[in-house]
Motif scaffolding. Structure first.
Motif, PDB file in Angstrom:
ATOM      1  N   PHE A 219      44.483  60.469  63.952  1.00  0.00           N
ATOM      2  CA  PHE A 219      43.387  59.971  63.733  1.00  0.00           C
ATOM      3  C   PHE A 219      42.178  60.008  62.054  1.00  0.00           C
ATOM      4  CE2 PHE A 219      38.606  59.384  63.934  1.00  0.00           C
ATOM      5  CZ  PHE A 219      37.973  58.860  64.673  1.00  0.00           C
ATOM      6  N   VAL A 220      42.019  58.865  61.722  1.00  0.00           N
ATOM      7  CA  VAL A 220      41.987  58.849  60.022  1.00  0.00           C
ATOM      8  C   VAL A 220      40.739  57.959  60.757  1.00  0.00           C
ATOM      9  CG1 VAL A 220      44.318  58.806  59.101  1.00  0.00           C
ATOM     10  CG2 VAL A 220      42.588  56.347  59.684  1.00  0.00           C
ATOM     11  N   TYR A 221      39.497  58.376  59.590  1.00  0.00           N
ATOM     12  CA  TYR A 221      37.837  58.115  59.682  1.00  0.00           C
ATOM     13  C   TYR A 221      37.110  57.607  58.264  1.00  0.00           C
ATOM     14  CZ  TYR A 221      37.020  63.128  58.961  1.00  0.00           C
ATOM     15  OH  TYR A 221      37.926  64.475  58.344  1.00  0.00           O
TER      16      TYR A 221
ATOM     17  N   GLY B  72      46.043  51.269  66.487  1.00  0.00           N
ATOM     18  CA  GLY B  72      44.718  50.544  66.756  1.00  0.00           C
ATOM     19  C   GLY B  72      43.868  51.271  65.982  1.00  0.00           C
ATOM     20  N   SER B  73      42.150  50.628  67.078  1.00  0.00           N
ATOM     21  CA  SER B  73      41.139  51.203  66.427  1.00  0.00           C
ATOM     22  C   SER B  73      40.819  51.924  67.559  1.00  0.00           C
ATOM     23  CB  SER B  73      40.042  49.934  66.529  1.00  0.00           C
ATOM     24  OG  SER B  73      40.351  49.539  65.041  1.00  0.00           O
ATOM     25  N   ALA B  74      39.919  53.195  67.197  1.00  0.00           N
ATOM     26  CA  ALA B  74      39.919  53.871  68.083  1.00  0.00           C
ATOM     27  C   ALA B  74      38.222  55.234  68.285  1.00  0.00           C
ATOM     28  CB  ALA B  74      40.776  54.533  68.210  1.00  0.00           C
ATOM     29  N   ARG B  75      37.777  55.203  68.969  1.00  0.00           N
ATOM     30  CA  ARG B  75      36.739  56.434  68.328  1.00  0.00           C
ATOM     31  C   ARG B  75      37.293  57.738  69.417  1.00  0.00           C
ATOM     32  NH1 ARG B  75      32.544  52.439  68.888  1.00  0.00           N
ATOM     33  NH2 ARG B  75      30.822  54.806  69.190  1.00  0.00           N
ATOM     34  N   THR B  76      36.146  58.852  68.793  1.00  0.00           N
ATOM     35  CA  THR B  76      35.914  60.200  69.294  1.00  0.00           C
ATOM     36  C   THR B  76      35.637  59.914  70.562  1.00  0.00           C
ATOM     37  OG1 THR B  76      34.548  60.974  68.265  1.00  0.00           O
ATOM     38  CG2 THR B  76      36.926  61.408  67.106  1.00  0.00           C
ATOM     39  N   GLN B  77      35.466  60.713  71.578  1.00  0.00           N
ATOM     40  CA  GLN B  77      34.568  61.189  72.095  1.00  0.00           C
ATOM     41  C   GLN B  77      33.364  61.553  71.871  1.00  0.00           C
ATOM     42  OE1 GLN B  77      36.059  64.430  74.906  1.00  0.00           O
ATOM     43  NE2 GLN B  77      37.853  62.767  75.838  1.00  0.00           N
ATOM     44  N   PRO B  78      32.040  61.482  72.547  1.00  0.00           N
ATOM     45  CA  PRO B  78      30.456  62.150  71.951  1.00  0.00           C
ATOM     46  C   PRO B  78      30.940  63.772  71.567  1.00  0.00           C
ATOM     47  CG  PRO B  78      30.295  61.039  73.874  1.00  0.00           C
ATOM     48  CD  PRO B  78      31.725  60.755  73.511  1.00  0.00           C
TER      49      PRO B  78
ATOM     50  N   GLY C 111      37.304  55.320  63.848  1.00  0.00           N
ATOM     51  CA  GLY C 111      38.402  55.408  63.512  1.00  0.00           C
ATOM     52  C   GLY C 111      39.565  54.437  63.624  1.00  0.00           C
ATOM     53  N   GLU C 112      40.604  54.707  62.728  1.00  0.00           N
ATOM     54  CA  GLU C 112      41.895  54.011  63.612  1.00  0.00           C
ATOM     55  C   GLU C 112      42.664  55.196  63.299  1.00  0.00           C
ATOM     56  OE1 GLU C 112      41.215  51.141  60.436  1.00  0.00           O
ATOM     57  OE2 GLU C 112      42.784  51.999  59.883  1.00  0.00           O
ATOM     58  N   VAL C 113      43.858  54.640  65.163  1.00  0.00           N
ATOM     59  CA  VAL C 113      45.124  55.779  65.320  1.00  0.00           C
ATOM     60  C   VAL C 113      46.735  55.118  63.916  1.00  0.00           C
ATOM     61  CG1 VAL C 113      46.573  56.930  66.574  1.00  0.00           C
ATOM     62  CG2 VAL C 113      43.551  56.607  66.915  1.00  0.00           C
ATOM     63  N   TYR C 114      47.064  56.297  63.596  1.00  0.00           N
ATOM     64  CA  TYR C 114      48.325  55.553  62.757  1.00  0.00           C
ATOM     65  C   TYR C 114      49.411  56.996  63.416  1.00  0.00           C
ATOM     66  CZ  TYR C 114      45.714  52.613  60.165  1.00  0.00           C
ATOM     67  OH  TYR C 114      45.089  51.494  59.397  1.00  0.00           O
ATOM     68  N   GLU C 115      50.393  56.328  63.468  1.00  0.00           N
ATOM     69  CA  GLU C 115      51.471  57.373  64.126  1.00  0.00           C
ATOM     70  C   GLU C 115      52.536  57.360  63.104  1.00  0.00           C
ATOM     71  OE1 GLU C 115      54.063  56.857  67.955  1.00  0.00           O
ATOM     72  OE2 GLU C 115      54.775  56.058  67.001  1.00  0.00           O
ATOM     73  N   VAL C 116      52.436  58.642  62.217  1.00  0.00           N
ATOM     74  CA  VAL C 116      53.587  58.998  61.270  1.00  0.00           C
ATOM     75  C   VAL C 116      54.556  59.458  61.311  1.00  0.00           C
ATOM     76  CG1 VAL C 116      50.878  58.442  59.731  1.00  0.00           C
ATOM     77  CG2 VAL C 116      51.626  60.893  60.603  1.00  0.00           C
TER      78      VAL C 116
ATOM     79  N   GLY D 114      39.645  57.936  76.007  1.00  0.00           N
ATOM     80  CA  GLY D 114      40.592  56.894  76.871  1.00  0.00           C
ATOM     81  C   GLY D 114      41.583  57.227  75.910  1.00  0.00           C
ATOM     82  N   ALA D 115      41.705  57.541  74.783  1.00  0.00           N
ATOM     83  CA  ALA D 115      43.104  57.096  74.204  1.00  0.00           C
ATOM     84  C   ALA D 115      44.076  58.645  73.981  1.00  0.00           C
ATOM     85  CB  ALA D 115      42.539  56.807  72.950  1.00  0.00           C
ATOM     86  N   GLY D 116      43.722  59.469  74.877  1.00  0.00           N
ATOM     87  CA  GLY D 116      44.663  60.857  74.599  1.00  0.00           C
ATOM     88  C   GLY D 116      44.130  61.866  73.616  1.00  0.00           C
ATOM     89  N   ARG D 117      44.663  62.605  72.950  1.00  0.00           N
ATOM     90  CA  ARG D 117      45.241  63.461  71.816  1.00  0.00           C
ATOM     91  C   ARG D 117      45.626  62.945  70.746  1.00  0.00           C
ATOM     92  NH1 ARG D 117      42.028  67.413  73.647  1.00  0.00           N
ATOM     93  NH2 ARG D 117      42.580  69.067  71.885  1.00  0.00           N
ATOM     94  N   VAL D 118      44.922  63.313  69.318  1.00  0.00           N
ATOM     95  CA  VAL D 118      45.479  62.633  67.827  1.00  0.00           C
ATOM     96  C   VAL D 118      45.581  64.116  67.316  1.00  0.00           C
ATOM     97  CG1 VAL D 118      45.702  60.480  68.160  1.00  0.00           C
ATOM     98  CG2 VAL D 118      43.920  62.272  67.602  1.00  0.00           C
TER      99      VAL D 118
END
Length: 130
Positions: free
Chosen positions: A12-14, A34-40, A63-68, A95-99
């Motif tokens: 996750f990059v922000y 894709g685009s993502a957001r953390t839990q609050p 932020g955005e999530v990338y697979e590296v 809603g997008a799991g752990r990163v």
């Protein structure tokens, strides 16, 4: 020399690693999830030329999530000074799991302004209009 690495890590990059930002070039070859957001449960701080994400806050951060691969992850670790400056840590997204994400020790953020919007790009636009 051809890079051969099959290990993939979602990151996750922000801030400066977002698409269109100065350090995004380090993600060349990564797959954008894709685009993502953390839990609050986080706080985003203005650390001058870049943001700092800290746990135990009250905001969702965009932020955005990338697979590296392992090579890109090593380059990101060098940029972020992991583990001495930022600390790469597993976090839960909304809603997008752990990163993996680069968190900043909260003790070193005393006196730094919080970015209440949770969005570095929005913050940069607001700073330009000051």
């Amino acid at each position: 020399m051809k890079r051969t690495s099959t290990a993939a890590t979602r990151v996750f990059v922000y801030g400066t690693l977002l698409s269109g930002e100065p350090n995004h070039r380090l993600l060349r070859g990564a797959r954008r999830i894709g685009s993502a957001r953390t839990q609050p449960r986080f706080s985003l701080y203005d650390y001058g030329p870049f943001p700092a994400l800290a746990s135990r806050g009250k905001h969702a951060v965009e932020g955005e999530v990338y697979e590296v691969d392992t090579f890109i992850l090593a380059a990101l670790d060098r940029l972020e000074g992991h583990p001495h400056f930022y600390q790469r840590t597993s976090i839960a997204l909304d809603g997008a799991g752990r990163v993996e994400a680069y968190l900043f020790p909260k003790a070193r953020l005393t006196g730094r302004p919080t970015i209440k919007s949770g969005c570095w790009r929005t913050h940069l636009k607001e700073k330009k209009s000051w």
